[in-house]
Scaffold this active site. Structure first.
Site, PDB file in Angstrom:
ATOM      1  N   CYS A 115       0.482  -1.607   0.224  1.00  0.00           N
ATOM      2  CA  CYS A 115       0.533  -0.184  -0.262  1.00  0.00           C
ATOM      3  C   CYS A 115       0.885   0.799   0.252  1.00  0.00           C
ATOM      4  O   CYS A 115       0.450   2.053  -0.295  1.00  0.00           O
ATOM      5  CB  CYS A 115      -1.116  -0.020   1.384  1.00  0.00           C
ATOM      6  SG  CYS A 115      -2.300  -1.501   0.996  1.00  0.00           S
ATOM      7  N   HIS A 250      -3.740   7.887   1.456  1.00  0.00           N
ATOM      8  CA  HIS A 250      -4.047   6.029   1.474  1.00  0.00           C
ATOM      9  C   HIS A 250      -4.976   5.592   1.694  1.00  0.00           C
ATOM     10  O   HIS A 250      -5.418   6.041   3.549  1.00  0.00           O
ATOM     11  CB  HIS A 250      -2.862   4.897   2.126  1.00  0.00           C
ATOM     12  CG  HIS A 250      -3.521   3.470   1.769  1.00  0.00           C
ATOM     13  ND1 HIS A 250      -3.180   2.906   0.449  1.00  0.00           N
ATOM     14  CD2 HIS A 250      -3.568   2.351   2.853  1.00  0.00           C
ATOM     15  CE1 HIS A 250      -4.583   1.606   0.561  1.00  0.00           C
ATOM     16  NE2 HIS A 250      -3.935   1.953   1.810  1.00  0.00           N
ATOM     17  N   ASN A 280      -9.931   0.160  -0.423  1.00  0.00           N
ATOM     18  CA  ASN A 280      -9.104   0.113  -0.157  1.00  0.00           C
ATOM     19  C   ASN A 280      -8.270  -0.935  -1.533  1.00  0.00           C
ATOM     20  O   ASN A 280      -8.064  -1.779  -1.890  1.00  0.00           O
ATOM     21  CB  ASN A 280      -8.072  -1.019   0.529  1.00  0.00           C
ATOM     22  CG  ASN A 280      -6.504  -0.745   1.092  1.00  0.00           C
ATOM     23  OD1 ASN A 280      -5.999  -0.514  -0.106  1.00  0.00           O
ATOM     24  ND2 ASN A 280      -6.185  -1.262   2.337  1.00  0.00           N
TER      25      ASN A 280
HETATM   26  O1  UT7 Z   1      -3.972  -1.230   3.534  1.00  0.00           O
HETATM   27  C1  UT7 Z   1      -2.939  -1.429   4.771  1.00  0.00           C
HETATM   28  C2  UT7 Z   1      -3.312  -0.819   6.052  1.00  0.00           C
HETATM   29  N1  UT7 Z   1      -4.543  -1.626   5.824  1.00  0.00           N
HETATM   30  C3  UT7 Z   1      -5.407  -0.804   7.530  1.00  0.00           C
HETATM   31  O2  UT7 Z   1      -4.992  -0.004   7.400  1.00  0.00           O
HETATM   32  C4  UT7 Z   1      -5.979  -1.844   7.525  1.00  0.00           C
HETATM   33  C5  UT7 Z   1      -6.745  -1.518   9.005  1.00  0.00           C
HETATM   34  N2  UT7 Z   1      -7.092  -1.883   9.534  1.00  0.00           N
HETATM   35  C6  UT7 Z   1      -8.685  -1.723   9.712  1.00  0.00           C
HETATM   36  O3  UT7 Z   1      -9.440  -0.687   8.960  1.00  0.00           O
HETATM   37  C7  UT7 Z   1      -9.854  -2.374  10.340  1.00  0.00           C
HETATM   38  O4  UT7 Z   1      -8.953  -2.745  11.506  1.00  0.00           O
HETATM   39  C8  UT7 Z   1     -11.278  -3.264  10.048  1.00  0.00           C
HETATM   40  C9  UT7 Z   1     -11.639  -3.048   8.762  1.00  0.00           C
HETATM   41  C10 UT7 Z   1      -9.708  -4.417   9.416  1.00  0.00           C
HETATM   42  C11 UT7 Z   1     -11.538  -3.982  11.196  1.00  0.00           C
HETATM   43  O5  UT7 Z   1     -11.596  -3.249  11.947  1.00  0.00           O
HETATM   44  P1  UT7 Z   1     -12.197  -3.522  13.726  1.00  0.00           P
HETATM   45  O6  UT7 Z   1     -13.221  -2.523  13.769  1.00  0.00           O
HETATM   46  O7  UT7 Z   1     -10.780  -3.189  14.023  1.00  0.00           O
HETATM   47  O8  UT7 Z   1     -12.917  -4.992  13.573  1.00  0.00           O
HETATM   48  P2  UT7 Z   1     -12.305  -6.018  14.476  1.00  0.00           P
HETATM   49  O9  UT7 Z   1     -11.178  -6.273  13.783  1.00  0.00           O
HETATM   50  O10 UT7 Z   1     -11.986  -5.335  15.621  1.00  0.00           O
HETATM   51  O11 UT7 Z   1     -13.781  -6.912  14.763  1.00  0.00           O
HETATM   52  C12 UT7 Z   1     -15.238  -6.615  15.473  1.00  0.00           C
HETATM   53  C13 UT7 Z   1     -16.257  -7.560  14.949  1.00  0.00           C
HETATM   54  C14 UT7 Z   1     -15.499  -9.243  15.499  1.00  0.00           C
HETATM   55  O12 UT7 Z   1     -16.140  -9.500  16.187  1.00  0.00           O
HETATM   56  P3  UT7 Z   1     -16.216  -9.841  17.697  1.00  0.00           P
HETATM   57  O13 UT7 Z   1     -14.282 -10.770  17.335  1.00  0.00           O
HETATM   58  O14 UT7 Z   1     -16.459  -7.917  18.149  1.00  0.00           O
HETATM   59  O15 UT7 Z   1     -17.578 -10.770  17.274  1.00  0.00           O
HETATM   60  C15 UT7 Z   1     -15.228  -9.473  14.197  1.00  0.00           C
HETATM   61  O16 UT7 Z   1     -15.115 -10.842  14.020  1.00  0.00           O
HETATM   62  O17 UT7 Z   1     -16.169  -7.868  13.832  1.00  0.00           O
HETATM   63  C16 UT7 Z   1     -16.024  -8.979  13.399  1.00  0.00           C
HETATM   64  N3  UT7 Z   1     -16.104  -9.040  11.912  1.00  0.00           N
HETATM   65  C17 UT7 Z   1     -16.865  -8.392  11.333  1.00  0.00           C
HETATM   66  N4  UT7 Z   1     -18.370  -8.208  11.011  1.00  0.00           N
HETATM   67  C18 UT7 Z   1     -18.651  -8.514   9.964  1.00  0.00           C
HETATM   68  C19 UT7 Z   1     -14.990  -8.495  11.150  1.00  0.00           C
HETATM   69  N5  UT7 Z   1     -14.772  -8.541   9.422  1.00  0.00           N
HETATM   70  C20 UT7 Z   1     -16.400  -8.448   9.681  1.00  0.00           C
HETATM   71  C21 UT7 Z   1     -17.854  -8.104   8.360  1.00  0.00           C
HETATM   72  N6  UT7 Z   1     -18.777  -8.334   8.733  1.00  0.00           N
HETATM   73  N7  UT7 Z   1     -17.237  -7.992   7.198  1.00  0.00           N
END
Ligand code: UT7
Length: 323
Positions: A115, A250, A280
């Site tokens: 990225c 980005h 992204n």
């Molecule tokens: O481009 C390179 C750099 N990349 C980035 O900068 C990405 C950085 N990370 C992010 O943007 C975020 O961390 C994400 C968008 C990937 C995830 O968001 P988050 O608020 O950090 O969510 P999380 O991973 O803490 O997950 C929260 C909950 C989990 O459920 P539990 O364990 O709380 O029950 C996940 O299983 O959301 C769940 N979850 C989803 N639910 C519905 C994860 N993905 C999904 C989904 N739909 N697609």
């Protein structure tokens, strides 16, 4: 002083657009439009279809950038193309673009910094232009991440899209107006390479592999690293955050854009946001956003523009330029 100046930009998206609902239905994902919008800001993305590849998207973006620059492909002596999803292991996608544009004979190669790839490409192209390797360069970010997504992993497959963006840079006198690329800072820290990687490759598994990411941890590092590299570039160039007209970041997550702008004390009105429409697109996201803001008239001659990105490796970087 000779500096690299942006004289044109272009971008290209695949024909096929998928909303969050369409993506969830097509791949039978346990997700919702509400979750994706709330956690990322993404409402839709574009996926490459048959006949669309990183090279074809890159070529289309490059053609538009050349048109805006009023430059002929024969004037391009350097192509630096950032991608993590090349058409082939080799040759470099840059040479495929070179062939398609018919500007063979100059320098053409790919850079891989995921990225952050476009920032690395700007850094390399700017250095090469300033020491005289070429007069005009095409700097391209192009990706087809849809081809390395695991559609059984809802935590990653909803986040990415395909596309390409390109800038034409020209080496010329900066003059009193201090135009062109004013400063670039690049970093890498291999200690975190497992947090965002592809689990395959020609030398490890002999397969292409799929994208794997520990999103929450990447998020945390992204805000810290981006704020710090932005401050480094401001210090090096002697510019204050308040003087910046536009940040073209980005586009990984709307919440990262918010948090980074807040840390710098910049209002969101100065941040170009396209993550809602493009998702992204890795190395393509900065030039895609740049071109969007050029063509809708937000970016104007004389503006101070900060580019920044963070990605797998980890790699991160920022570049300040005056249009
Ligand atoms: O481009 C390179 C750099 N990349 C980035 O900068 C990405 C950085 N990370 C992010 O943007 C975020 O961390 C994400 C968008 C990937 C995830 O968001 P988050 O608020 O950090 O969510 P999380 O991973 O803490 O997950 C929260 C909950 C989990 O459920 P539990 O364990 O709380 O029950 C996940 O299983 O959301 C769940 N979850 C989803 N639910 C519905 C994860 N993905 C999904 C989904 N739909 N697609």
């Amino acid at each position: 002083m000779i500096r690299s100046h942006v004289i044109g930009s272009g971008s290209a998206l695949p024909a096929r657009r998928l909303t969050n609902e369409e993506l969830a239905a097509e791949y039978n994902l346990d997700t919702s439009d509400e979750w994706i919008v709330e956690r990322t800001g993404i409402t839709q993305r574009y996926f490459a279809g048959e006949g669309e590849t990183t090279a074809t998207l890159a070529t289309a973006a490059a053609r538009k950038a050349l048109e805006m620059a009023g430059a002929d492909a024969s004037e391009i002596g350097l192509i630096v193309l950032a991608t993590a999803t090349p058409d082939n292991t080799f040759p470099a996608t840059a040479t495929q673009v070179q062939q398609a544009l018919g500007c063979n004979g100059g320098i053409a190669f790919d850079v891989a910094a995921v990225c952050t790839g476009f920032l690395y490409a700007i850094g390399v192209a700017d250095s090469m232009l300033r020491i005289g390797h070429a007069k005009k360069a095409l700097v391209i970010g192009a990706e087809t991440f849809s081809r390395i997504l695991d559609f059984e992993d809802r935590t990653t497959c909803v986040l990415f899209g395909d596309g390409a963006g390109a800038l034409v840079l020209e080496a010329r006198e900066s003059g009193e107006a201090q135009t062109g690329v004013l400063g670039t800072k690049l970093h890498a820290d291999g200690a975190h390479c497992d947090l965002l990687h592809v689990d395959g490759g020609p030398s490890s598994t002999g397969t292409v592999g799929k994208l794997r990411m520990k999103g929450r941890e990447v998020f945390r590092h992204a805000v810290v690293n981006l704020s710090s590299v932005l401050k480094e570039v401001l210090e090096e160039t002697g510019v204050s955050a308040a003087e910046i007209d536009w940040v073209v970041p980005h586009q990984a997550n709307a919440r990262i854009l918010d948090a980074t702008a807040r840390k710098l004390g910049l209002p969101m009105e100065k941040v170009v946001v396209t993550v809602d429409r493009h998702a992204n697109t890795s190395a393509a996201s900065v030039p895609l956003a740049f071109d969007t803001a050029m063509r809708d008239g937000r970016l104007k001659a004389g503006d101070l523009v900060m580019l920044e990105a963070m990605g797998g490796g980890f790699t991160w970087g920022a570049s300040l330029l005056r249009l």
